[in-house]
Scaffold this active site. Structure first.
Site, PDB file in Angstrom:
ATOM      1  N   LYS A  16       0.835  -1.208   0.000  1.00 17.41           N
ATOM      2  CA  LYS A  16       0.000   0.000   0.000  1.00 17.41           C
ATOM      3  C   LYS A  16       0.863   1.248   0.000  1.00 17.41           C
ATOM      4  O   LYS A  16       0.579   2.219  -0.694  1.00 17.41           O
ATOM      5  CB  LYS A  16      -0.851   0.006   1.273  1.00 17.41           C
ATOM      6  N   GLU A 149      -8.834  -2.279  14.706  1.00 19.15           N
ATOM      7  CA  GLU A 149      -8.021  -1.081  14.945  1.00 19.15           C
ATOM      8  C   GLU A 149      -8.299   0.054  13.964  1.00 19.15           C
ATOM      9  O   GLU A 149      -8.218   1.218  14.321  1.00 19.15           O
ATOM     10  CB  GLU A 149      -6.528  -1.402  14.860  1.00 19.15           C
ATOM     11  N   THR A 190     -10.943 -10.078  -3.613  1.00 16.24           N
ATOM     12  CA  THR A 190     -11.176  -8.665  -3.906  1.00 16.24           C
ATOM     13  C   THR A 190     -12.643  -8.314  -3.679  1.00 16.24           C
ATOM     14  O   THR A 190     -12.969  -7.310  -3.035  1.00 16.24           O
ATOM     15  CB  THR A 190     -10.780  -8.353  -5.365  1.00 16.24           C
ATOM     16  N   GLN A 191     -13.532  -9.168  -4.180  1.00 15.39           N
ATOM     17  CA  GLN A 191     -14.968  -8.913  -3.997  1.00 15.39           C
ATOM     18  C   GLN A 191     -15.299  -8.804  -2.510  1.00 15.39           C
ATOM     19  O   GLN A 191     -16.032  -7.916  -2.078  1.00 15.39           O
ATOM     20  CB  GLN A 191     -15.797 -10.047  -4.599  1.00 15.39           C
ATOM     21  N   GLY A 353      22.207  -0.951  14.846  1.00 14.77           N
ATOM     22  CA  GLY A 353      21.699  -2.068  15.626  1.00 14.77           C
ATOM     23  C   GLY A 353      21.724  -1.751  17.106  1.00 14.77           C
ATOM     24  O   GLY A 353      22.219  -0.699  17.523  1.00 14.77           O
ATOM     25  N   CYS A 380      26.088   4.028  12.234  1.00 14.73           N
ATOM     26  CA  CYS A 380      25.582   4.133  13.609  1.00 14.73           C
ATOM     27  C   CYS A 380      26.200   3.065  14.515  1.00 14.73           C
ATOM     28  O   CYS A 380      27.352   3.212  14.910  1.00 14.73           O
ATOM     29  CB  CYS A 380      24.058   4.101  13.620  1.00 14.73           C
ATOM     30  N   GLY A 382      27.310   0.367  13.565  1.00 15.41           N
ATOM     31  CA  GLY A 382      28.460  -0.047  12.758  1.00 15.41           C
ATOM     32  C   GLY A 382      29.643   0.899  12.951  1.00 15.41           C
ATOM     33  O   GLY A 382      30.805   0.479  12.925  1.00 15.41           O
ATOM     34  N   PHE A 383      29.359   2.178  13.156  1.00 11.71           N
ATOM     35  CA  PHE A 383      30.403   3.173  13.462  1.00 11.71           C
ATOM     36  C   PHE A 383      30.976   2.898  14.846  1.00 11.71           C
ATOM     37  O   PHE A 383      32.183   2.847  15.050  1.00 11.71           O
ATOM     38  CB  PHE A 383      29.780   4.570  13.377  1.00 11.71           C
ATOM     39  N   HIS A 505      22.861   8.264  10.252  1.00 10.18           N
ATOM     40  CA  HIS A 505      22.280   7.325   9.273  1.00 10.18           C
ATOM     41  C   HIS A 505      22.105   8.026   7.928  1.00 10.18           C
ATOM     42  O   HIS A 505      21.016   8.542   7.650  1.00 10.18           O
ATOM     43  CB  HIS A 505      20.904   6.872   9.757  1.00 10.18           C
ATOM     44  N   GLU A 507      21.567   6.830   5.153  1.00 11.36           N
ATOM     45  CA  GLU A 507      20.607   6.141   4.281  1.00 11.36           C
ATOM     46  C   GLU A 507      19.241   6.829   4.241  1.00 11.36           C
ATOM     47  O   GLU A 507      18.523   6.714   3.249  1.00 11.36           O
ATOM     48  CB  GLU A 507      20.438   4.668   4.701  1.00 11.36           C
TER      49      GLU A 507
HETATM   50  N1  GLN Z   1      22.835   0.959  19.906  1.00  8.27           N
HETATM   51  C1  GLN Z   1      23.555   2.122  19.521  1.00  8.27           C
HETATM   52  C2  GLN Z   1      23.115   3.339  20.310  1.00  8.27           C
HETATM   53  O1  GLN Z   1      22.081   3.338  20.914  1.00  8.27           O
HETATM   54  C3  GLN Z   1      23.435   2.374  18.026  1.00  8.27           C
HETATM   55  C4  GLN Z   1      22.053   2.723  17.595  1.00  8.27           C
HETATM   56  C5  GLN Z   1      21.834   2.542  16.108  1.00  8.27           C
HETATM   57  O2  GLN Z   1      22.582   1.857  15.431  1.00  8.27           O
HETATM   58  N2  GLN Z   1      20.770   3.115  15.594  1.00  8.27           N
HETATM   59  O3  GLN Z   1      23.780   4.335  20.301  1.00  8.27           O
END
Ligand code: GLN
Length: 536
Positions: A16, A149, A190-191, A353, A380, A382-383, A505, A507
């Site tokens: 959607k 809902e 669909t109907q 993460g 993030c 990953g950094f 981020h 992205e």
């Molecule tokens: N867990 C990490 C923090 O809270 C990174 C967060 C994330 O990757 N969005 O800072």
């Protein structure tokens, strides 16, 4: 103001969001400003506390609101910047009504779903629409018709339909037309879903049918007859590999003509940039790279949707195709040979993460990419893990870690000061747009071509300022910081073709035709890495 409301039937997950985003794109190509609103009928105030395994990624808007990933589709397809007001949840509506009741503003009335909750919903939709300069407001009602809902929202839409001019309102209903094993398309679901809609007093103007293959005219006529719409208002939307092709598919089916007739809109222009972009991407065939995405929710690719899209944007503009190789980070922890995972990839990406599960595997992936000089992009979490990897293996702080992941004598990543006294989880991170200042003469400066950038954030932890000097003395550079210079935003290491990690981020700001600079640079580095491989 014209309203286009999109509902869905049969089941969730039919697209959607992409359908509405595509309608928005088509109307924009015709010269109209559009503004989207997403209604999420869950009780959560926002998506911030939701598990990406259930709903896909949490998307972050510029103002820091954490929202459903459909808002990402809207921003990417319609090229708009959305804010908190563009996402209405049951939680938001009910809190507002209950607060008003407590303030005594209902003057002794019994507060009810109809009219008080429905009034609140309508007022919110109209307020967003009126505040924008747009000519058309698109409203997606999340969930499936028939869910408890979404009832108050559908009722609000029904009332709005009666209150608006007929030429200012269109209801689009999205359904599924399944095929039997013998290849016969079935229209009954669909109907039934249109019947469920009619029971609520809503009659769709347009039915968009998702299906494996395109529907022929006879099937469309049948749906038109049973569902009481014009045959030209039955739009076939077959599966496609490229979601950016959907606006073109829908337009070819005549959706634009139908909508513009009913809303009495003229074609103001015919912008072909979008179809040129789709064409460009389709023309790429043999220039391919493979990128490892080392994450924790790789079982549901939607958990990393914006990253996947940002890679596509970068790839299309660079003239290649990116094939993601999903690696579950925990699999890297069991002492298996790392070459088995990474020998065939041209880049390693470690996304955002939370939490300890799989974190050590991600650190191993980063170490592998650094030592083998494979292009690396860390985002993030990953950094933060890249900072830990550098601290452990270059600086020599063996037990370096993040205080999110356990107790350590060297918390190189630590809770932000502002976060230390917060004991609830919703909406409490450093969220949304913040300025980042880029250091002269660094990779970051080459990547962005600017000294000041604005990127979106979502994190609770950050680089511990006590360790910055030690890390920088060993060949790593924090090439981007906040204005104060104390909050680290970008990490790169010297003597590596592309090792780039960001606390933010990037992205979320990538758009088709306008890829995010770090993604573009990463894809270019991956191509160079692949070609160097082939020459050797
Ligand atoms: N867990 C990490 C923090 O809270 C990174 C967060 C994330 O990757 N969005 O800072």
């Amino acid at each position: 103001m014209k309203y286009i409301v999109v509902t869905g039937g049969v089941m969730s997950g039919l697209g959607k969001g992409i359908t509405m985003a595509s309608i928005g794109r088509i109307l924009k190509n015709k010269g109209y400003d559009v503004i989207p609103i997403k209604i999420d009928p869950y009780i959560n105030i926002d998506a911030g506390t939701m598990n990406p395994y259930q709903h896909g990624e949490v998307y972050v808007l510029g103002d820091g609101t954490e929202v459903d990933l459909d808002l990402g589709h809207y921003e990417r397809f319609m090229d708009v910047e959305l804010t908190r007001e563009h996402n209405i949840t049951t939680g938001i509506v009910y809190s507002a009504v209950i607060e008003r009741e407590r303030r005594g503003e209902y003057l002794g009335q019994t507060v009810q779903i109809i009219p008080h909750v429905t009034d609140e919903i309508k007022a919110r939709i109209r307020r967003v629409a009126d505040k924008s300069d747009a000519a058309i407001c698109l409203v997606e009602i999340g969930g499936t018709v028939g869910d408890i809902e979404s009832m108050p929202f559908l009722e609000a839409v029904r009332q709005m339909h009666g209150e608006e001019e007929e030429s200012n309102f269109i209801l689009v209903h999205l359904t599924l037309v399944p095929f039997t094993t013998l290849g016969e398309p079935k229209t009954k679901p669909t109907q039934h879903s249109v019947k469920a809609l009619r029971e609520l007093g809503l009659q769709p103007d347009i039915i968009v049918c998702r299906s494996k293959e395109a529907l022929d005219a006879a099937v469309k006529r049948k749906i038109a007859m049973f569902c009481n719409v014009k045959p030209e208002a039955v739009i076939s939307a077959p599966d496609t590999d490229d979601i950016y092709e959907v606006p073109l598919l829908l337009e070819r089916e005549g959706i634009a003509t139908f909508i513009m007739d009913k809303l009495r809109l003229k074609v103001l222009k015919n912008d072909l940039k979008w179809s040129e972009m789709v064409e460009r991407s389709r023309a790429i065939s043999d220039n391919r790279i493979k990128v490892a995405i080392v994450g924790k929710y790789t079982g549901l690719e939607d958990s990393y949707l914006s990253i996947k899209e940002a890679m596509k944007h970068a790839a299309t503009e660079t003239g290649c195709k990116v094939e993601p190789k999903w690696i579950e980070s925990e699999d890297l922890e069991s002492g298996k040979n790392m070459n088995d995972f990474f020998a065939d990839v041209h880049g390693v990406l470690v996304p955002g993460g939370f939490g300890v599960r799989g974190a050590e595997g991600k650190i191993k992936a980063i170490e592998y990419a650094r030592e083998n000089k494979i292009p690396f992009l860390g985002l993030c979490f990953g950094f933060q893990l890249a900072v830990i990897e550098v601290a452990r293996h270059i600086v020599g702080l063996e037990d370096a870690n993040s205080s999110e992941l356990g107790t350590t004598p060297h918390p190189v990543i630590d809770l932000q000061v502002e976060q230390k006294n917060i004991d609830f989880k919703g909406g409490t991170m450093r969220l949304g747009d913040y300025e980042v200042f880029v250091r002269t003469g660094t990779l970051a400066e080459r990547v962005y071509g600017k000294k000041k950038i604005i990127e979106r954030h979502r994190h609770r932890y950050e680089v511990n300022p006590d360790y910055i000097d030690q890390i920088e003395q060993k060949g790593a550079v924090f090439s981007g910081t906040d204005r104060s210079g104390l909050r680290m935003e970008i990490l790169e290491v010297e003597d590596h073709p592309f090792f780039f990690a960001t606390q933010f981020h990037p992205e979320f700001k990538s758009r088709p035709g306008k890829p995010s600079p770090p993604f573009r640079a990463f894809v270019e580095a991956a191509i160079r890495y692949r070609d160097r491989d082939e020459e050797a």
